[in-house]
Design a protein around this motif. Structure first.
Motif, PDB file in Angstrom:
ATOM      1  N   LEU A  64       0.820  -1.208   0.000  1.00 51.01           N
ATOM      2  CA  LEU A  64       0.000   0.000   0.000  1.00 51.01           C
ATOM      3  C   LEU A  64       0.861   1.268   0.000  1.00 51.01           C
ATOM      4  CD1 LEU A  64      -2.604   1.703   0.644  1.00 51.01           C
ATOM      5  CD2 LEU A  64      -2.257   1.092   3.018  1.00 51.01           C
ATOM      6  N   LEU A  66       1.096   5.635  -0.857  1.00 58.14           N
ATOM      7  CA  LEU A  66       0.273   6.811  -0.614  1.00 58.14           C
ATOM      8  C   LEU A  66      -0.564   7.141  -1.848  1.00 58.14           C
ATOM      9  CD1 LEU A  66       2.908   9.153   1.090  1.00 58.14           C
ATOM     10  CD2 LEU A  66       1.258   7.640   2.197  1.00 58.14           C
ATOM     11  N   PRO A  67      -1.834   7.513  -1.638  1.00 57.78           N
ATOM     12  CA  PRO A  67      -2.630   8.018  -2.759  1.00 57.78           C
ATOM     13  C   PRO A  67      -1.941   9.268  -3.304  1.00 57.78           C
ATOM     14  CG  PRO A  67      -3.989   7.690  -0.814  1.00 57.78           C
ATOM     15  CD  PRO A  67      -2.567   7.498  -0.386  1.00 57.78           C
ATOM     16  N   ASP A  69      -2.731  12.376  -4.081  1.00 66.92           N
ATOM     17  CA  ASP A  69      -2.864  13.681  -3.420  1.00 66.92           C
ATOM     18  C   ASP A  69      -2.130  13.709  -2.080  1.00 66.92           C
ATOM     19  OD1 ASP A  69      -4.728  11.817  -2.520  1.00 66.92           O
ATOM     20  OD2 ASP A  69      -6.103  13.362  -1.796  1.00 66.92           O
ATOM     21  N   VAL A  70      -2.171  12.579  -1.365  1.00 69.42           N
ATOM     22  CA  VAL A  70      -1.470  12.505  -0.079  1.00 69.42           C
ATOM     23  C   VAL A  70       0.040  12.554  -0.313  1.00 69.42           C
ATOM     24  CG1 VAL A  70      -1.129  11.133   2.016  1.00 69.42           C
ATOM     25  CG2 VAL A  70      -3.376  11.173   0.913  1.00 69.42           C
ATOM     26  N   ARG A  71       0.484  11.869  -1.370  1.00 72.18           N
ATOM     27  CA  ARG A  71       1.910  11.859  -1.695  1.00 72.18           C
ATOM     28  C   ARG A  71       2.410  13.266  -2.023  1.00 72.18           C
ATOM     29  NH1 ARG A  71       5.840   8.542  -2.635  1.00 72.18           N
ATOM     30  NH2 ARG A  71       4.441   6.808  -2.181  1.00 72.18           N
ATOM     31  N   ARG A  73       1.280  16.087  -0.947  1.00 70.11           N
ATOM     32  CA  ARG A  73       1.403  16.856   0.299  1.00 70.11           C
ATOM     33  C   ARG A  73       2.585  16.373   1.139  1.00 70.11           C
ATOM     34  NH1 ARG A  73      -4.268  16.581  -0.058  1.00 70.11           N
ATOM     35  NH2 ARG A  73      -4.441  14.832   1.396  1.00 70.11           N
ATOM     36  N   ALA A  74       2.818  15.052   1.122  1.00 71.97           N
ATOM     37  CA  ALA A  74       3.949  14.498   1.881  1.00 71.97           C
ATOM     38  C   ALA A  74       5.265  15.027   1.326  1.00 71.97           C
ATOM     39  CB  ALA A  74       3.916  12.978   1.837  1.00 71.97           C
ATOM     40  N   ARG A  75       5.376  15.069  -0.005  1.00 72.76           N
ATOM     41  CA  ARG A  75       6.598  15.580  -0.645  1.00 72.76           C
ATOM     42  C   ARG A  75       6.789  17.067  -0.324  1.00 72.76           C
ATOM     43  NH1 ARG A  75       9.082  12.753  -4.878  1.00 72.76           N
ATOM     44  NH2 ARG A  75       9.664  14.715  -5.841  1.00 72.76           N
ATOM     45  N   ARG A  77       5.805  18.635   2.278  1.00 74.15           N
ATOM     46  CA  ARG A  77       6.244  18.763   3.671  1.00 74.15           C
ATOM     47  C   ARG A  77       7.753  18.538   3.787  1.00 74.15           C
ATOM     48  NH1 ARG A  77       1.015  16.773   5.410  1.00 74.15           N
ATOM     49  NH2 ARG A  77       1.579  14.627   4.959  1.00 74.15           N
ATOM     50  N   VAL A  78       8.248  17.528   3.054  1.00 72.61           N
ATOM     51  CA  VAL A  78       9.692  17.247   3.088  1.00 72.61           C
ATOM     52  C   VAL A  78      10.462  18.432   2.505  1.00 72.61           C
ATOM     53  CG1 VAL A  78      11.535  15.732   2.240  1.00 72.61           C
ATOM     54  CG2 VAL A  78       9.368  14.740   3.000  1.00 72.61           C
ATOM     55  N   PRO A  85      13.858  21.925  -3.127  1.00 79.21           N
ATOM     56  CA  PRO A  85      13.063  20.912  -3.822  1.00 79.21           C
ATOM     57  C   PRO A  85      13.701  19.527  -3.692  1.00 79.21           C
ATOM     58  CG  PRO A  85      13.444  22.813  -5.251  1.00 79.21           C
ATOM     59  CD  PRO A  85      14.303  22.991  -4.033  1.00 79.21           C
ATOM     60  N   LEU A  86      12.862  18.499  -3.750  1.00 80.90           N
ATOM     61  CA  LEU A  86      13.359  17.126  -3.642  1.00 80.90           C
ATOM     62  C   LEU A  86      14.245  16.790  -4.841  1.00 80.90           C
ATOM     63  CD1 LEU A  86      10.322  15.042  -2.329  1.00 80.90           C
ATOM     64  CD2 LEU A  86      12.173  16.097  -1.080  1.00 80.90           C
ATOM     65  N   THR A  87      15.265  15.993  -4.578  1.00 78.03           N
ATOM     66  CA  THR A  87      16.179  15.606  -5.651  1.00 78.03           C
ATOM     67  C   THR A  87      15.649  14.425  -6.442  1.00 78.03           C
ATOM     68  OG1 THR A  87      17.388  14.219  -4.109  1.00 78.03           O
ATOM     69  CG2 THR A  87      18.221  16.452  -4.432  1.00 78.03           C
ATOM     70  N   GLU A  88      14.711  13.647  -5.829  1.00 77.31           N
ATOM     71  CA  GLU A  88      14.212  12.464  -6.530  1.00 77.31           C
ATOM     72  C   GLU A  88      12.723  12.572  -6.788  1.00 77.31           C
ATOM     73  OE1 GLU A  88      15.218   9.138  -3.873  1.00 77.31           O
ATOM     74  OE2 GLU A  88      17.300   9.729  -4.160  1.00 77.31           O
TER      75      GLU A  88
ATOM     76  N   GLU B  40      15.711  12.195   2.177  1.00 75.09           N
ATOM     77  CA  GLU B  40      14.405  12.346   1.520  1.00 75.09           C
ATOM     78  C   GLU B  40      13.621  11.040   1.560  1.00 75.09           C
ATOM     79  OE1 GLU B  40      15.156  13.689  -2.446  1.00 75.09           O
ATOM     80  OE2 GLU B  40      15.895  15.658  -1.790  1.00 75.09           O
ATOM     81  N   GLN B  47       6.583   8.940   6.663  1.00 69.51           N
ATOM     82  CA  GLN B  47       5.218   9.416   6.436  1.00 69.51           C
ATOM     83  C   GLN B  47       4.318   8.294   5.922  1.00 69.51           C
ATOM     84  OE1 GLN B  47       4.713  13.750   5.265  1.00 69.51           O
ATOM     85  NE2 GLN B  47       6.632  13.250   4.224  1.00 69.51           N
TER      86      GLN B  47
END
Ligand SMILES: [Zn+2]
Lengths: 88, 210
Positions: A64, A66-67, A69-71, A73-75, A77-78, A85-88, B40, B47
């Motif tokens: 399972l 993350l859906p 939209d949740v993903r 928002r999770a990104r 937050r990170v 910005p995230l590198t991956e 990351e 999460q």
């Protein structure tokens, strides 16, 4: 299978070890005993099979993720926490 | 139809669990030494654990985002001063579990249903009927649920008494070891095993009942 029907004594004794059998905690001798019993006892064999199926279903659920939209928002937050910005 | 002997299944699963535990340890070690990508991935994984825990164990998807935020911050803080990377996975689940509990306690007029996951309460263990463990009056985010694993499994899980639900999820879905689950939940290892067996039996009955 009628789970409420009383089981023969041999089954009762075997069922006590099922949990250990499923988790691979029985020694080879005890394992062989369970397997030998299941060759002739349809109801114990069915119970073990269905328990194994139940555990298998649970293992699949671990995939399972993350859906979307949740993903997102999770990104976000990170990114906020790390300040870039995230590198991956 | 005789059961196919599959003692290899348990062994393979134990290996998979160990791999994940080792994986967590190396990820947190890399993150602690300043590897950006590792940090990351670690923060995303924390999460994800928080999300699954809120959804499956607590049955309160509406708490998920707050619990995720909490897991994110605590993991970030913890990873920077980690002493024992091999203990990280247990730490993470304990942290998420506590965040879920705190979150529930803050709800005004919250029914006692959630408390059942933290106590060795034996309510409903011997009853045949479904055990009400979820507050059905709570609005539920339908989209999150549709996206979550097998709906049938989720519903069946929600019908288990809290402690059994938590144990079967940690052992069979998250694939933590008996010892780790004992550490996280505060139950003895023997108790975890007994409850796991009982939980699987209940779960199987619920899954076959439909
Ligand atoms: Zn039998």
């Amino acid at each position: 299978m009628n789970t409420s029907a009383p089981r023969p004594a041999a089954c009762q004794q075997m069922l006590a070890g099922i949990a250990h059998y499923l988790d691979g905690e029985l020694d080879a001798v005890a394992c062989a005993e369970v397997e030998r019993h299941c060759e002739t006892c349809v109801s114990c064999a069915a119970l073990i099979d269905s328990l194994r199926l139940t555990v298998g279903l649970c293992r699949q659920a671990a995939a399972l993720t993350l859906p979307d939209d949740v993903r997102v928002r999770a990104r976000a937050r990170v990114e906020r926490l790390l300040g870039t910005p995230l590198t991956e | 139809m005789p059961a196919v002997p599959e003692s290899a299944t348990a062994a393979a699963s134990a290996a998979a669990a160990a791999r994940t535990k080792a994986e967590y340890a190396s990820l947190v070690t890399a993150a602690a030494t300043g590897e950006r990508g590792a940090m990351e991935r670690l923060l995303m994984r924390a999460q994800e654990v928080a999300y699954r825990f809120s959804l499956l164990v607590c049955g309160h998807p509406e708490d998920a985002e707050d619990v995720m935020q909490d897991a994110l911050l605590k993991t970030y803080e913890h990873a920077s001063r980690i002493a024992d990377p091999s203990a990280f996975r247990t730490w993470l689940y304990t942290t998420v579990r506590n965040a879920c509990l705190m979150k529930r306690r803050r709800h005004v007029g919250e029914p006692a249903n959630f408390d059942s996951i933290e106590q060795g309460n034996d309510r409903g263990e011997s009853s045949e009927g479904p055990v009400q463990v979820v507050d059905r009056s709570t609005p539920v985010d339908e989209q999150m649920i549709q996206h979550s694993s097998d709906e049938r499994l989720r519903t069946a899980l929600q019908s288990l008494p809290g402690p059994h639900r938590m144990i079967v999820i940690l052992r069979d879905i998250e694939e933590l070891s008996t010892r780790e689950v004992a550490e996280i939940t505060g139950y003895s290892e023997a108790n975890v095993k007994t409850r796991l067996h009982r939980a699987r039996l209940m779960l199987r009955r619920r899954l076959e009942a439909r």
